[in-house]
Design a protein around this motif. Structure first.
Motif, PDB file in Angstrom:
ATOM      1  N   TRP A 416       0.776  -1.075  -0.140  1.00 54.98           N
ATOM      2  CA  TRP A 416       0.030   0.201  -0.043  1.00 54.98           C
ATOM      3  C   TRP A 416       1.105   1.560  -0.032  1.00 54.98           C
ATOM      4  O   TRP A 416       2.294   1.186   0.591  1.00 54.98           O
ATOM      5  CB  TRP A 416      -1.093  -0.097   1.673  1.00 54.98           C
ATOM      6  N   TYR A 417       0.279   2.443  -0.581  1.00 49.85           N
ATOM      7  CA  TYR A 417       0.895   2.988  -0.269  1.00 49.85           C
ATOM      8  C   TYR A 417       0.395   4.504  -0.064  1.00 49.85           C
ATOM      9  O   TYR A 417      -0.730   4.878  -0.265  1.00 49.85           O
ATOM     10  CB  TYR A 417       1.495   3.816  -2.282  1.00 49.85           C
ATOM     11  N   CYS A 418       1.374   5.012   0.943  1.00 48.63           N
ATOM     12  CA  CYS A 418       0.963   6.128   1.598  1.00 48.63           C
ATOM     13  C   CYS A 418       0.635   7.725   1.032  1.00 48.63           C
ATOM     14  O   CYS A 418       1.324   7.979   0.433  1.00 48.63           O
ATOM     15  CB  CYS A 418       1.714   6.274   3.396  1.00 48.63           C
ATOM     16  N   GLN A 419      -0.963   8.170   1.278  1.00 46.56           N
ATOM     17  CA  GLN A 419      -1.409   9.153   0.311  1.00 46.56           C
ATOM     18  C   GLN A 419      -0.411  10.853   0.639  1.00 46.56           C
ATOM     19  O   GLN A 419      -0.965  11.065   0.283  1.00 46.56           O
ATOM     20  CB  GLN A 419      -2.248   9.201  -0.564  1.00 46.56           C
ATOM     21  N   LYS A 420       0.078  10.105   1.909  1.00 47.18           N
ATOM     22  CA  LYS A 420       0.337  11.703   2.817  1.00 47.18           C
ATOM     23  C   LYS A 420       1.493  11.886   2.612  1.00 47.18           C
ATOM     24  O   LYS A 420       2.006  13.879   3.122  1.00 47.18           O
ATOM     25  CB  LYS A 420      -0.168  11.468   4.048  1.00 47.18           C
ATOM     26  N   GLY A 431       6.453   5.860   1.806  1.00 47.43           N
ATOM     27  CA  GLY A 431       5.523   5.638   1.768  1.00 47.43           C
ATOM     28  C   GLY A 431       4.772   4.228   1.515  1.00 47.43           C
ATOM     29  O   GLY A 431       3.912   3.861   1.298  1.00 47.43           O
ATOM     30  N   VAL A 432       5.830   3.554   1.629  1.00 50.08           N
ATOM     31  CA  VAL A 432       5.643   1.766   1.561  1.00 50.08           C
ATOM     32  C   VAL A 432       5.148   1.348   2.521  1.00 50.08           C
ATOM     33  O   VAL A 432       5.911   1.281   3.009  1.00 50.08           O
ATOM     34  CB  VAL A 432       6.516   1.259   0.312  1.00 50.08           C
ATOM     35  N   ILE A 433       3.827   0.141   1.682  1.00 53.67           N
ATOM     36  CA  ILE A 433       3.293  -0.527   3.231  1.00 53.67           C
ATOM     37  C   ILE A 433       3.203  -1.711   2.595  1.00 53.67           C
ATOM     38  O   ILE A 433       2.408  -1.890   2.200  1.00 53.67           O
ATOM     39  CB  ILE A 433       2.325   0.256   4.259  1.00 53.67           C
ATOM     40  N   VAL A 434       3.559  -2.775   3.471  1.00 51.34           N
ATOM     41  CA  VAL A 434       3.973  -4.210   2.555  1.00 51.34           C
ATOM     42  C   VAL A 434       3.483  -5.144   3.567  1.00 51.34           C
ATOM     43  O   VAL A 434       4.361  -4.964   5.228  1.00 51.34           O
ATOM     44  CB  VAL A 434       5.420  -4.310   2.731  1.00 51.34           C
ATOM     45  N   SER A 435       2.266  -5.433   3.584  1.00 45.87           N
ATOM     46  CA  SER A 435       1.941  -6.255   5.041  1.00 45.87           C
ATOM     47  C   SER A 435       1.058  -7.226   4.175  1.00 45.87           C
ATOM     48  O   SER A 435       0.112  -7.087   3.006  1.00 45.87           O
ATOM     49  CB  SER A 435       0.670  -4.973   5.471  1.00 45.87           C
ATOM     50  N   LYS A 436       0.391  -8.697   4.938  1.00 47.19           N
ATOM     51  CA  LYS A 436      -0.083  -8.826   4.192  1.00 47.19           C
ATOM     52  C   LYS A 436      -1.307  -8.769   4.165  1.00 47.19           C
ATOM     53  O   LYS A 436      -2.899  -8.890   3.835  1.00 47.19           O
ATOM     54  CB  LYS A 436      -0.259 -10.481   5.425  1.00 47.19           C
ATOM     55  N   ILE A 437      -1.834  -7.870   5.663  1.00 46.83           N
ATOM     56  CA  ILE A 437      -3.447  -7.771   5.490  1.00 46.83           C
ATOM     57  C   ILE A 437      -3.721  -6.246   5.589  1.00 46.83           C
ATOM     58  O   ILE A 437      -2.603  -5.608   6.135  1.00 46.83           O
ATOM     59  CB  ILE A 437      -4.040  -7.728   7.827  1.00 46.83           C
ATOM     60  N   ALA A 438      -4.485  -6.034   4.995  1.00 48.33           N
ATOM     61  CA  ALA A 438      -4.562  -4.629   4.685  1.00 48.33           C
ATOM     62  C   ALA A 438      -4.971  -3.721   5.536  1.00 48.33           C
ATOM     63  O   ALA A 438      -5.543  -3.231   6.549  1.00 48.33           O
ATOM     64  CB  ALA A 438      -6.412  -4.213   3.885  1.00 48.33           C
ATOM     65  N   PRO A 439      -3.616  -2.880   5.592  1.00 48.68           N
ATOM     66  CA  PRO A 439      -3.876  -1.751   6.634  1.00 48.68           C
ATOM     67  C   PRO A 439      -4.643  -0.374   6.514  1.00 48.68           C
ATOM     68  O   PRO A 439      -5.127  -0.560   5.671  1.00 48.68           O
ATOM     69  CB  PRO A 439      -2.472  -0.757   6.795  1.00 48.68           C
ATOM     70  N   GLN A 440      -5.628  -0.272   8.175  1.00 46.31           N
ATOM     71  CA  GLN A 440      -6.165   0.926   8.134  1.00 46.31           C
ATOM     72  C   GLN A 440      -5.229   1.857   8.072  1.00 46.31           C
ATOM     73  O   GLN A 440      -6.220   3.350   7.241  1.00 46.31           O
ATOM     74  CB  GLN A 440      -6.994   0.400   9.336  1.00 46.31           C
ATOM     75  N   ILE A 441      -4.746   2.169   8.836  1.00 50.93           N
ATOM     76  CA  ILE A 441      -3.866   3.593   8.402  1.00 50.93           C
ATOM     77  C   ILE A 441      -2.483   2.934   8.677  1.00 50.93           C
ATOM     78  O   ILE A 441      -2.046   2.553   8.669  1.00 50.93           O
ATOM     79  CB  ILE A 441      -4.229   4.501   9.737  1.00 50.93           C
TER      80      ILE A 441
END
Length: 894
Positions: A416-420, A431-441
RNA sequence: GGACGGUUGGCUCAGUCGGUGAGAGCGCCUCGCUUACACCGAGGAGGUCGUAGGUUCGAAUCCUACACCGUCCACCA
């Protein structure tokens, strides 16, 4: 006993037995501490609906191994499943959509995926049914799909772990882009086509006005994105220019002259324009020299802003315009005809545009090291061996793997990419988030504006996990512990790199152990014209068609007799027909044996009999039988499916049916009846078990009809019975030699009968001149066999016999055989027959004599070879003398 | 361009460590519906082992080159 049909009809039995096996749970791969495991994770077929005989081959090989090992007492698991095959399925479903005037972009991601799932469900049912028809003993309770919930979990787990260990990164690369389909495509989806194009020579002036360099290109429009000109470091012509600056025509950009090993001195002018954003080589050159990469052609195939005045033109229009300008400004030196191999999108046939784009990659070099090691060490063996080199060559030159695809059907990249990017920490991570589960924040800055990467993973990323993800990984299941490493991987040579290599890499990385100890590369099945089978070309042979015509067992056997070491096999209906005839032979042999058993209430235990108490044919067939068992087991260990099936064929048809059964017919009316019946049954029953892995249905069908009193026939299914083991005590070379003598004599007499056109009703007499007591005894002991098989009334044998004047003759070893025929003898024909044989022998004797008078041969050849030659010469000479004498008798007649 | 495989009777293919009378199935020819099987049985014809060299006493088999066919890989603008 129920009367057996005259001819074997596979349709009557196949469905019934598969249902029985499956419902009885025989395919279940059970973890058993008492047994050794044997496991194959079956290569998952693509859910594309394609089916040709090549699939039947690959999976039959595995079923043969599985049934064989299961009967040998291994806890056997054949784990089946399907592959989501993202690109291939996209192609199929998008084609369907196109026919309806739709496209995936019109449908949208969600609707499109719904549609694909629907297709997948239909398709996997079809494949599964085919596998069941083919009799595969797969454990359907453990069936897996590469997009099952658990499997997806394994895939994401892998991605995260690789990412966290630093193996996965994001970067730019030139990939094949199809402006028609609007996606990156892999090399294998690019069709190569030769086109008559041109090579344009363009002059680039030096900045200092001291001259110019001419470059050659097939794509002048890409010059707009040039950022250098490269020459070979050893090219003396350009030494003085290296490091100088050129002015790129039309763009007025200043670009350097650099050196790079990749440049071919002999091509064109030896100077290459470098366009990093639109050529894979140039991209790599740019990497080595830190050159800027300017994208001048966009994803839509039109020129970008970077192309200056040419912006928004179609790439081919731009080419015309660029050429016109170059010509007008005198930069165009010359144009040559040039045959170009053009890459076309295999789906829409648009010319592929190499294009710089953002992709995910996996660093492979380090991961390849242990994977090379296990193969070099011999822990994983390729069969046939030559494929080891294919594997190692690739691994030793491995490049980073582009794992992202701009498609929808598959595993979405868990990024996921953080837009902020509200704080420095977040910015540092891009802003790169690597995770098995979709992060909320956002874990870095707390922002809720997160967007998932649009791309999916390359299909092979998920198939790479097949041997352990199917067994439950990342969970530590009992199956995983027991069945991993699996025993063997059977697959095609085309995917050694794409699949096999990557399974070995991931297996070593996540299981710390090899995924399998053998890799069997099965041949490519070509059709009768030697063309690769392909549904799109209409050159495939549908296994179901063949099964319809010849039955499953024949189809399987027809494939197995050809499954040798060759890289390719041509499959035609001939082999299946041969195998069908064989099933019929087996059926009828069984019919004969069972019919002749009908008045038996119990069977004598022939199994306890001592060889010495048996007759020659019995000792002979038992010796042959045990040797065949030995051989079949041995060649199967070497994965020589062709040898195993052919040897069995020869044994059963020729030894057992042609000779033993024919001789048995003579003995079934006599005192030896029960002994013969027992041996017939023993060999039949054992042969069925021996053949069962190859022909599961007919063997079960007949086996189930055998009398239950047989010690071996107690189980509920042949597939659970023991696989035959040879017992060397039955090996009997003497009996085999003696039997061979009898066979040769019988064949010689049959030959005479046939040559003299004697009808079967015409009984004959035999006279044999022989001085060897052992041979005389042998013939007399087996007199009735010889008489019956040759339709003869009687036989006189001693060493004083003289050739009757009007008789045909033959010489077999120590024996001279005479068939007195009186006026039935065609003297001319007989003379010709003997003369031909004499001539043959003379040729042989001459060639041997030549050797034996050659000093070089006598000096250098091994003693055994010389002795053998001398022995042959004696034997042939003696035989020729006898034949000549007999011929002389006939000559006197005219 | 590179790697690997193939080239053996009309067809499809075996042929181990160099020494075989070079095998099989299909097809072909002759004979035979002998109560397991005509999807069968008996007999037979048919091969200078892709080409040219080489190694060797001896090559289908080992070596070199070439030709043709096939597969995979590849960065010649």
């Amino acid at each position: 006993m129920k009367e057996l049909a005259k001819a074997y009809n596979p349709k009557d039995v196949e469905k019934k037995w598969y249902k029985f096996w499956e419902e009885s749970g025989y395919f279940y791969g059970e973890v058993s501490s008492k047994k050794k495991p044997f496991c194959i994770t079956i290569p998952p077929p693509n859910v594309t609906g394609e089916s040709h005989i090549g699939h039947a081959l690959c999976y039959t090989l595995q079923d043969v191994l599985a049934r064989w090992k299961r009967m040998q007492g291994y806890a056997t698991l054949c784990l089946p499943g399907m592959d989501h095959a993202s690109i291939a399925v996209h192609r199929v479903v998008e084609e369907q959509l196109a026919k309806e005037g739709l496209s995936r972009h019109l449908l949208g991601r969600e609707k499109f995926l719904e549609r694909v799932w629907q297709w997948k469900n239909e398709c996997s049912e079809t494949i599964k049914n085919q596998f069941k028809i083919l009799g595969f003993s797969f454990d359907w309770s453990k069936e897996r799909f590469t997009m099952d919930e658990d499997y997806v979990d394994a895939v994401l787990e892998t991605f995260v772990r690789f990412y966290n260990k630093g193996y996965i990164y994001r970067g730019q690369r030139v990939t094949n882009w199809c402006p028609g389909c609007q996606t990156a495509i892999s090399d294998i989806e690019v069709d190569r086509e030769e086109r008559k194009e041109f090579l344009y020579y363009v002059s680039y002036p030096l900045e200092d006005g001291s001259g110019s360099i001419t470059v050659a290109t097939t794509r002048p429009e890409t010059m707009l994105g040039d950022t250098a000109v490269a020459v070979h470091p050893k090219d003396e012509r350009y030494q003085k220019f290296v490091g100088k600056i050129l002015v790129l025509p039309l763009m007025e950009r200043r670009i350097p002259i650099i050196t790079d090993e990749i440049v071919d001195i002999h091509f064109g002018t030896g100077a290459v324009k470098v366009t990093p954003a639109h050529d894979i080589n140039d991209f790599e050159i740019a990497g080595r020299h830190s050159l800027p990469k300017i994208v001048v052609i966009g994803k839509d195939g039109k020129m970008t802003k970077e192309a200056g005045v040419f912006a928004n033109l179609d790439r081919y229009q731009a080419r015309e315009e660029v050429l016109r300008e170059l010509k007008a400004k005198n930069y165009l030196v010359k144009i040559e005809d040039y045959p170009l191999v053009l890459g076309l999108c295999e789906r829409c046939h648009t010319a592929v545009e190499p294009l710089l784009s953002e992709q995910w990659f996996m660093r492979m070099k380090e991961l390849a090291v242990p994977a090379i090691h296990v193969v070099k060490e011999g822990k994983i063996k390729f069969v046939p061996e030559q494929f080891t080199k294919v594997y190692l060559d690739w691994m030793e030159n491995i490049r980073d793997w582009c794992i992202s695809r701009q498609l929808w059907w598959g595993h979405r990249i868990p990024v996921w990419y953080c837009q902020k990017m509200k704080n420095p920490k977040c910015k540092m991570q891009n802003g790169v988030i690597v995770s098995k589960i979709a992060p909320q924040i956002c874990p870095y800055c707390g922002s809720k504006e997160l967007v998932q990467d649009e791309d999916i993973l390359d299909t092979w990323f998920s198939s790479a996990l097949w041997p352990f993800a199917t067994l439950g990984w990342p969970k530590e299941t009992e199956e995983l512990r027991y069945f991993y490493p699996t025993s063997i991987m059977v697959t095609g040579s085309g995917i050694i790199h794409l699949w096999v290599a990557r399974m070995i890499i991931t297996g070593l990385e996540f299981m710390q152990d090899i995924p399998f100890s053998s890799v069997y590369i099965n041949a490519t099945v070509l059709n009768e014209d030697g063309k690769r089978m392909s549904k799109s070309l209409g050159t495939g042979i549908d296994p179901l068609e063949m099964i319809e015509q010849y039955g499953v067992d024949a189809t399987r056997f027809g494939l197995m007799v050809q499954a040798g070491k060759a890289q390719e096999i041509r499959f035609g209906y001939q082999k299946a027909e041969m195998a069908r005839n064989f099933t019929n032979k087996i059926h009828n042999a069984a019919r004969f044996i069972l019919t002749n058993l009908s008045d038996l209430h119990f069977l004598p235990s022939a199994f306890c009999l001592l060889p010495s108490a048996l007759e020659l044919p019995d000792r002979w067939i038992l010796s042959r039988y045990h040797k065949i068992i030995e051989e079949v087991n041995q060649v199967l260990e070497e994965f020589s499916f062709d040898e195993a099936s052919q040897r069995f064929y020869d044994f059963f048809w020729h030894d057992f049916c042609d000779w033993y059964l024919e001789i048995a017919k003579l003995r079934l009316g006599g005192e030896e009846k029960e002994q013969v019946q027992s041996i017939l049954l023993l060999i039949l029953e054992g042969s069925l078990r021996l053949l069962h892995p190859f022909m599961p249905f007919i063997t079960e069908e007949i086996w189930q009809k055998l009398p239950r009193t047989l010690p071996k026939v107690r189980g509920e299914s042949i597939m659970l019975a023991n696989y035959p083991k040879s017992d060397k005590k039955w090996f009997d070379t003497l009996s085999e030699n003696q039997m061979e003598t009898i066979q040769k004599i019988v064949m010689a007499i049959r030959n005479i009968r046939s040559e003299m056109n004697l009808p079967p009703s015409q009984m004959i007499e035999l006279q044999v001149k022989c001085s060897e007591p052992l041979v005389i005894t042998l013939l007399l002991e087996n007199l009735s066999i010889i008489l019956n098989l040759t339709r003869s009334k009687n036989l006189i044998i001693n060493d004083k016999i003289e050739k009757p004047k009007l008789s045909a003759s033959s010489v077999i070893g120590q024996c001279e055989i005479f068939v007195p025929l009186a006026d039935l003898l065609d003297v001319e024909k007989e003379k010709a027959r003997l003369a031909k044989e004499v001539l043959n022998l003379s040729k042989l004797i001459d060639s041997i004599s030549r050797k034996l008078t050659d000093q070089a041969f006598l000096n250098k050849a091994p003693k055994e070879v010389i002795e053998r030659e001398e022995m042959k010469r004696r034997e042939y000479t003696e035989k020729r003398e006898r034949l000549e004498r007999n011929l002389a008798v006939l000559m006197v007649l005219c």
